[in-house]
Design an enzyme around this catalytic site. Structure first.
Site, PDB file in Angstrom:
ATOM      1  N   ARG A   7       3.376  -7.384  -3.758  1.00 23.69           N
ATOM      2  CA  ARG A   7       4.250  -6.017  -3.469  1.00 23.69           C
ATOM      3  C   ARG A   7       4.521  -5.505  -2.165  1.00 23.69           C
ATOM      4  O   ARG A   7       3.910  -6.169  -1.045  1.00 23.69           O
ATOM      5  CB  ARG A   7       3.126  -5.137  -4.264  1.00 23.69           C
ATOM      6  N   VAL A   8       5.652  -4.801  -2.142  1.00 21.42           N
ATOM      7  CA  VAL A   8       5.813  -4.189  -0.822  1.00 21.42           C
ATOM      8  C   VAL A   8       6.176  -3.020  -1.137  1.00 21.42           C
ATOM      9  O   VAL A   8       6.402  -2.415  -2.601  1.00 21.42           O
ATOM     10  CB  VAL A   8       7.029  -4.604  -0.226  1.00 21.42           C
ATOM     11  N   SER A   9       6.050  -1.876  -0.364  1.00 22.87           N
ATOM     12  CA  SER A   9       6.157  -0.449  -0.609  1.00 22.87           C
ATOM     13  C   SER A   9       7.439   0.434  -0.986  1.00 22.87           C
ATOM     14  O   SER A   9       7.649   1.339  -1.695  1.00 22.87           O
ATOM     15  CB  SER A   9       5.217   0.410   0.563  1.00 22.87           C
ATOM     16  N   SER A  10       8.293  -0.313  -0.330  1.00 25.72           N
ATOM     17  CA  SER A  10       9.850   0.419  -0.227  1.00 25.72           C
ATOM     18  C   SER A  10      10.838  -0.599  -0.272  1.00 25.72           C
ATOM     19  O   SER A  10      10.737  -1.973  -0.236  1.00 25.72           O
ATOM     20  CB  SER A  10       9.983   1.455   0.942  1.00 25.72           C
ATOM     21  N   GLN A  13      11.908  -3.056   2.108  1.00 27.78           N
ATOM     22  CA  GLN A  13      11.021  -4.170   2.960  1.00 27.78           C
ATOM     23  C   GLN A  13      11.449  -5.329   1.954  1.00 27.78           C
ATOM     24  O   GLN A  13      12.032  -5.313   0.829  1.00 27.78           O
ATOM     25  CB  GLN A  13       9.519  -3.623   2.639  1.00 27.78           C
TER      26      GLN A  13
END
Length: 187
Positions: A7-10, A13
């Protein structure tokens, strides 16, 4: 089967590096998403947790890729344990529920999370008690005073429309309608 979660936040990314590391660690299936860790609804995580079966091991590159807090981590690991699924963190080998030491570390983390929750709840209750003792009941203070309510009722008595009353008193139409409805109920 080894199952990975990345998972990445934005949106800007890229989780490609995480996916590559998970596959290099033996993940046969990888669930990935671009979603804030603070979001309660993470569809790929939900699919991943629904996919894993007894004997599987869920791996992540870093702990913060999976859980929002220690309590959330404990909740996820507890659900995995109930299904007979192991859990490992690549960047922290001590976090591995397939080993005795890893289970001990998770037990300690769970105890800390439970302690933090109890402290937070205790402080919250103290704050509520203090506010009540000071006469504060919480919530936002009422903006529409009794004088404004009386003015709304008086303007409505002059057959003025709700829209014009709202413009006159400086509140929304729905606020004016609520005052008029409450006044009608009281009458």
């Amino acid at each position: 089967m080894i199952v990975g979660y990345a998972r990445v936040s934005s949106v800007g990314q890229d989780h490609g590096g995480q996916v590559d590391r998970l596959k290099a660690a033996g993940a046969e299936k990888v669930f990935s998403e671009k979603q804030s860790g603070l979001d309660r609804e993470r569809k790929a995580l939900d699919r991943c947790l629904g996919f894993v079966r007894e004997g599987d091991v869920l791996i992540v590159t870093k702990l913060d890729r999976l859980a929002r807090s220690a309590a959330h981590l404990h909740q996820i690991v507890e659900a995995l344990n109930e299904k007979g699924v192991g859990f490992r963190v690549l960047d922290d080998p001590s976090l591995d529920t397939t080993t005795r030491t890893g289970k001990l570390v998770f037990g300690i983390l769970a105890s800390i999370a439970e302690f933090e929750t109890a402290l937070r709840r205790e402080r919250q209750l103290e704050g509520i008690a203090k506010a009540k003792a000071e006469g504060r009941t919480g919530g936002r203070p009422a903006l529409i005073t009794d004088d404004v309510k009386a003015r709304i009722v008086a303007l409505k008595g002059k057959d003025m429309s709700v829209r014009k009353i709202a413009a006159e008193v400086g509140f929304s139409k729905s606020a004016v309608q609520k005052v008029l409805e409450a006044t009608a109920e009281d009458a």
